[in-house]
Design a protein around this motif. Structure first.
Motif, PDB file in Angstrom:
ATOM      1  N   ARG A   1       0.219   4.751 -15.119  1.00  0.00           N
ATOM      2  CA  ARG A   1       0.978   3.556 -15.449  1.00  0.00           C
ATOM      3  C   ARG A   1       1.184   2.527 -15.201  1.00  0.00           C
ATOM      4  NH1 ARG A   1       6.490   4.605 -18.400  1.00  0.00           N
ATOM      5  NH2 ARG A   1       6.303   4.526 -16.338  1.00  0.00           N
ATOM      6  N   ASN A   2       2.157   3.797 -14.147  1.00  0.00           N
ATOM      7  CA  ASN A   2       3.343   2.948 -12.873  1.00  0.00           C
ATOM      8  C   ASN A   2       2.714   1.938 -11.653  1.00  0.00           C
ATOM      9  OD1 ASN A   2       4.887   3.800 -13.988  1.00  0.00           O
ATOM     10  ND2 ASN A   2       6.079   5.062 -12.835  1.00  0.00           N
ATOM     11  N   ARG A   3       1.813   3.043 -11.780  1.00  0.00           N
ATOM     12  CA  ARG A   3       0.057   2.584  -9.902  1.00  0.00           C
ATOM     13  C   ARG A   3      -1.008   1.269 -11.126  1.00  0.00           C
ATOM     14  NH1 ARG A   3      -5.077   5.458  -7.958  1.00  0.00           N
ATOM     15  NH2 ARG A   3      -5.885   6.027 -10.418  1.00  0.00           N
ATOM     16  N   ALA A   4      -1.751   1.317 -12.315  1.00  0.00           N
ATOM     17  CA  ALA A   4      -1.951  -0.472 -13.043  1.00  0.00           C
ATOM     18  C   ALA A   4      -1.000  -0.875 -12.669  1.00  0.00           C
ATOM     19  CB  ALA A   4      -1.733  -0.165 -14.245  1.00  0.00           C
ATOM     20  N   ILE A   5       0.362  -1.451 -12.780  1.00  0.00           N
ATOM     21  CA  ILE A   5       1.771  -1.981 -13.283  1.00  0.00           C
ATOM     22  C   ILE A   5       1.961  -2.315 -11.682  1.00  0.00           C
ATOM     23  CG2 ILE A   5       4.215  -2.146 -13.582  1.00  0.00           C
ATOM     24  CD1 ILE A   5       4.627  -0.397 -15.967  1.00  0.00           C
ATOM     25  N   LEU A   6       1.881  -2.255 -11.213  1.00  0.00           N
ATOM     26  CA  LEU A   6       2.370  -2.229  -9.627  1.00  0.00           C
ATOM     27  C   LEU A   6       0.958  -3.305  -9.122  1.00  0.00           C
ATOM     28  CD1 LEU A   6       5.109  -0.971  -9.436  1.00  0.00           C
ATOM     29  CD2 LEU A   6       4.439  -0.332  -7.221  1.00  0.00           C
ATOM     30  N   GLU A   7      -0.122  -3.065  -9.516  1.00  0.00           N
ATOM     31  CA  GLU A   7      -1.469  -3.536  -8.947  1.00  0.00           C
ATOM     32  C   GLU A   7      -1.260  -5.155  -9.649  1.00  0.00           C
ATOM     33  OE1 GLU A   7      -3.497  -3.097  -6.955  1.00  0.00           O
ATOM     34  OE2 GLU A   7      -3.708  -0.921  -6.083  1.00  0.00           O
ATOM     35  N   THR A   8      -0.961  -4.639 -11.066  1.00  0.00           N
ATOM     36  CA  THR A   8      -1.320  -5.731 -12.011  1.00  0.00           C
ATOM     37  C   THR A   8       0.171  -6.702 -11.291  1.00  0.00           C
ATOM     38  OG1 THR A   8      -1.551  -4.232 -13.980  1.00  0.00           O
ATOM     39  CG2 THR A   8      -1.106  -7.232 -14.739  1.00  0.00           C
ATOM     40  N   LEU A   9       1.104  -6.461 -10.969  1.00  0.00           N
ATOM     41  CA  LEU A   9       2.038  -7.623 -10.456  1.00  0.00           C
ATOM     42  C   LEU A   9       1.851  -8.165  -9.138  1.00  0.00           C
ATOM     43  CD1 LEU A   9       5.564  -5.751 -10.485  1.00  0.00           C
ATOM     44  CD2 LEU A   9       4.937  -7.302 -12.245  1.00  0.00           C
ATOM     45  N   TYR A  10       1.103  -7.225  -8.166  1.00  0.00           N
ATOM     46  CA  TYR A  10       0.628  -8.450  -7.156  1.00  0.00           C
ATOM     47  C   TYR A  10      -0.839  -8.432  -7.442  1.00  0.00           C
ATOM     48  CZ  TYR A  10      -0.943  -8.113  -2.660  1.00  0.00           C
ATOM     49  OH  TYR A  10      -1.577  -8.860  -0.856  1.00  0.00           O
ATOM     50  N   SER A  11      -1.522  -8.982  -8.070  1.00  0.00           N
ATOM     51  CA  SER A  11      -3.023  -8.447  -7.687  1.00  0.00           C
ATOM     52  C   SER A  11      -2.794 -10.046  -9.010  1.00  0.00           C
ATOM     53  CB  SER A  11      -4.464  -7.859  -8.409  1.00  0.00           C
ATOM     54  OG  SER A  11      -3.714  -6.615  -7.347  1.00  0.00           O
TER      55      SER A  11
ATOM     56  N   ILE B   1      11.329   1.464 -11.483  1.00  0.00           N
ATOM     57  CA  ILE B   1      10.485   2.086 -11.076  1.00  0.00           C
ATOM     58  C   ILE B   1      10.383   1.817  -9.745  1.00  0.00           C
ATOM     59  CG2 ILE B   1       8.133   2.281 -11.632  1.00  0.00           C
ATOM     60  CD1 ILE B   1       8.187   2.112 -14.409  1.00  0.00           C
ATOM     61  N   ILE B   2      10.535   0.326  -9.395  1.00  0.00           N
ATOM     62  CA  ILE B   2      10.418  -0.515  -8.363  1.00  0.00           C
ATOM     63  C   ILE B   2      11.271  -0.072  -7.019  1.00  0.00           C
ATOM     64  CG2 ILE B   2      10.054  -2.418  -7.015  1.00  0.00           C
ATOM     65  CD1 ILE B   2       8.513  -3.628  -9.060  1.00  0.00           C
ATOM     66  N   LYS B   3      12.208   0.167  -7.169  1.00  0.00           N
ATOM     67  CA  LYS B   3      13.055   1.333  -6.400  1.00  0.00           C
ATOM     68  C   LYS B   3      13.095   2.408  -5.928  1.00  0.00           C
ATOM     69  CE  LYS B   3      17.130  -2.723  -7.708  1.00  0.00           C
ATOM     70  NZ  LYS B   3      18.442  -2.896  -8.717  1.00  0.00           N
ATOM     71  N   GLN B   4      12.870   2.858  -7.138  1.00  0.00           N
ATOM     72  CA  GLN B   4      12.795   4.076  -7.224  1.00  0.00           C
ATOM     73  C   GLN B   4      11.457   4.453  -5.641  1.00  0.00           C
ATOM     74  OE1 GLN B   4      12.080   6.204 -10.191  1.00  0.00           O
ATOM     75  NE2 GLN B   4      14.623   6.480 -11.105  1.00  0.00           N
ATOM     76  N   LEU B   5      10.362   3.473  -6.057  1.00  0.00           N
ATOM     77  CA  LEU B   5       9.754   3.947  -4.879  1.00  0.00           C
ATOM     78  C   LEU B   5       9.866   3.321  -3.296  1.00  0.00           C
ATOM     79  CD1 LEU B   5       6.512   2.436  -7.051  1.00  0.00           C
ATOM     80  CD2 LEU B   5       7.205   4.436  -6.372  1.00  0.00           C
ATOM     81  N   ALA B   6      10.578   1.736  -3.405  1.00  0.00           N
ATOM     82  CA  ALA B   6      11.427   1.592  -2.457  1.00  0.00           C
ATOM     83  C   ALA B   6      12.062   3.175  -1.489  1.00  0.00           C
ATOM     84  CB  ALA B   6      11.606   0.233  -2.479  1.00  0.00           C
ATOM     85  N   LEU B   7      13.253   3.111  -2.526  1.00  0.00           N
ATOM     86  CA  LEU B   7      13.686   4.804  -1.785  1.00  0.00           C
ATOM     87  C   LEU B   7      12.980   5.714  -1.471  1.00  0.00           C
ATOM     88  CD1 LEU B   7      16.784   4.573  -4.605  1.00  0.00           C
ATOM     89  CD2 LEU B   7      16.794   4.157  -1.680  1.00  0.00           C
ATOM     90  N   ALA B   8      11.608   6.264  -2.058  1.00  0.00           N
ATOM     91  CA  ALA B   8      10.742   7.282  -0.951  1.00  0.00           C
ATOM     92  C   ALA B   8       9.897   6.860  -0.833  1.00  0.00           C
ATOM     93  CB  ALA B   8       9.624   7.418  -2.926  1.00  0.00           C
ATOM     94  N   ILE B   9       9.523   5.200   0.072  1.00  0.00           N
ATOM     95  CA  ILE B   9       9.256   5.372   1.407  1.00  0.00           C
ATOM     96  C   ILE B   9      10.177   4.468   2.586  1.00  0.00           C
ATOM     97  CG2 ILE B   9       6.774   5.426   0.652  1.00  0.00           C
ATOM     98  CD1 ILE B   9       7.244   2.057   0.780  1.00  0.00           C
TER      99      ILE B   9
ATOM    100  N   ASP C   1       0.398  -1.454  -0.121  1.00  0.00           N
ATOM    101  CA  ASP C   1       0.224   0.096   0.202  1.00  0.00           C
ATOM    102  C   ASP C   1       0.887   1.813   0.317  1.00  0.00           C
ATOM    103  OD1 ASP C   1      -2.234  -1.054  -0.129  1.00  0.00           O
ATOM    104  OD2 ASP C   1      -2.632  -1.396   1.763  1.00  0.00           O
ATOM    105  N   LYS C   2       1.521   1.241   0.668  1.00  0.00           N
ATOM    106  CA  LYS C   2       3.009   2.582   1.205  1.00  0.00           C
ATOM    107  C   LYS C   2       3.648   3.069  -0.122  1.00  0.00           C
ATOM    108  CE  LYS C   2       4.392   2.542   5.681  1.00  0.00           C
ATOM    109  NZ  LYS C   2       5.387   1.993   7.112  1.00  0.00           N
ATOM    110  N   LEU C   3       4.040   1.776  -0.982  1.00  0.00           N
ATOM    111  CA  LEU C   3       4.612   1.742  -2.747  1.00  0.00           C
ATOM    112  C   LEU C   3       3.668   1.825  -3.129  1.00  0.00           C
ATOM    113  CD1 LEU C   3       6.908  -1.374  -2.383  1.00  0.00           C
ATOM    114  CD2 LEU C   3       7.256   0.371  -2.453  1.00  0.00           C
ATOM    115  N   ILE C   4       2.685   1.830  -3.257  1.00  0.00           N
ATOM    116  CA  ILE C   4       1.638   2.821  -4.464  1.00  0.00           C
ATOM    117  C   ILE C   4       1.154   3.479  -4.528  1.00  0.00           C
ATOM    118  CG2 ILE C   4      -0.773   1.944  -5.264  1.00  0.00           C
ATOM    119  CD1 ILE C   4      -0.385  -0.580  -5.469  1.00  0.00           C
TER     120      ILE C   4
END
Length: 298
Positions: free
Chosen positions: A134-144, A227-235, A119-122
């Motif tokens: 696009r990135n939100r749709a990507i993460l939702e698709t990977l996880y869901s 994309i994922i690594k940048q979000l991990a750094l952001a949180i 949830d925090k990453l998204i």
């Protein structure tokens, strides 16, 4: 027989007869090229038909100084498969890897994210930028949907069967499977398609590709990692994560909530249920609840 000829024949066999993906074939080729390079560096004149354990053993020993046990094991397995092919084709009688043992590596448990982490990453995605949706749709698709990163980047619009609630996914070895997709993930994909993708100038050959970069071309695997690594750094997430982490989390969370292992296997596209069983080792706490709920002598 020359090494390059044997390698070309083997790659053809892996593609046509075993139906492996290009990524898998490249990994096998890489292993054999390491051995070929070793022979050239040490001026060892020997063909793939004549090479013996006495030559291969020092090669493995030399690599063991720079490779971790898991990489060593994969290399040995790759070479063993190559020479097994030569035996199958009657070029050789024995496998020079038969007497070489793979290092004991144990079973590596997959990293997982908590639901709160996901949830925090998204939530960290900047939706004010065009790539945000696009990135939100990507993460939702990977996880869901529990997709591999290559399955995600290769996903086509023609693979979306939203009315039926499924995606058609092309996995390893070009094997296809249908994976359920929930209403929320469908919603985010549709938002991306209608609000962002529909306004892009798309390169003709990628008209059917779902997730595109700014130049209207298919996203690369490396871009998904970034994309994922940048979000991990952001949180400030104190975990090393990748697109595969979402796939692991998908399977683990399903299992912890009571999903059947066979159903998870089908959704992940695992050839063998043994591969899926690794998730049984991730978190055993729910097993006590299963025992209390279903066993007649609680």
């Amino acid at each position: 027989m020359k090494w390059q000829n044997a390698l070309n024949d083997y790659k053809h066999y892996l593609k046509i007869e075993r139906g492996l993906s290009q990524n898998s074939i490249t990994n096998y080729e890489y292993d054999i090229k390491k051995l070929i390079q070793y022979l050239e560096d040490h001026d060892i004149k020997v063909s793939p038909i004549d090479i013996s354990n006495d030559v291969v053993q020092p090669f493995i020993y030399e690599l063991s100084k720079v490779l971790n046990p898991r990489s060593q094991s994969r290399l040995i397995s790759g070479l063993r498969s190559f020479f097994s092919y030569l035996i199958f084709e009657d070029y050789r009688k024995t496998n020079p890897l038969d007497l070489i043992e793979s290092p004991k590596i144990g079973r590596k448990l997959p990293d997982t994210l908590s639901i709160e982490d996901i949830d925090k990453l998204i939530d960290a995605i900047d939706l004010s930028k065009p790539e945000g949706e696009r990135n939100r749709a990507i993460l939702e698709t990977l996880y869901s949907c529990g997709l591999r990163v290559s399955e995600l980047t290769n996903l086509k619009i023609s693979d979306l069967f939203f009315d039926e609630g499924f995606l058609k996914v092309t996995g390893k070895g070009d094997k296809q499977r249908f994976v359920p997709i929930g209403p929320n993930t469908q919603k985010y994909i549709n938002i991306y398609r209608k609000e962002i993708r529909s306004h892009q100038l798309i390169v003709p050959e990628f008209k059917d590709t779902l997730f595109l970069n700014r130049r209207g071309k298919q996203l690369t695997r490396a871009m998904i990692f970034t994309i994922i690594k940048q979000l991990a750094l952001a949180i400030n997430l104190q975990k090393t994560i990748s697109p595969h982490t979402f796939r692991h989390s998908f399977a683990t969370h399903l299992l912890e909530n009571g999903a059947d292992l066979r159903a998870i296997q089908l959704m992940l596209g695992h050839e063998s249920i043994t591969t899926t069983e690794v998730y049984m080792h991730v978190d055993r706490t729910h097993l006590k609840d299963v025992l209390r709920k279903y066993h007649p002598r609680k």
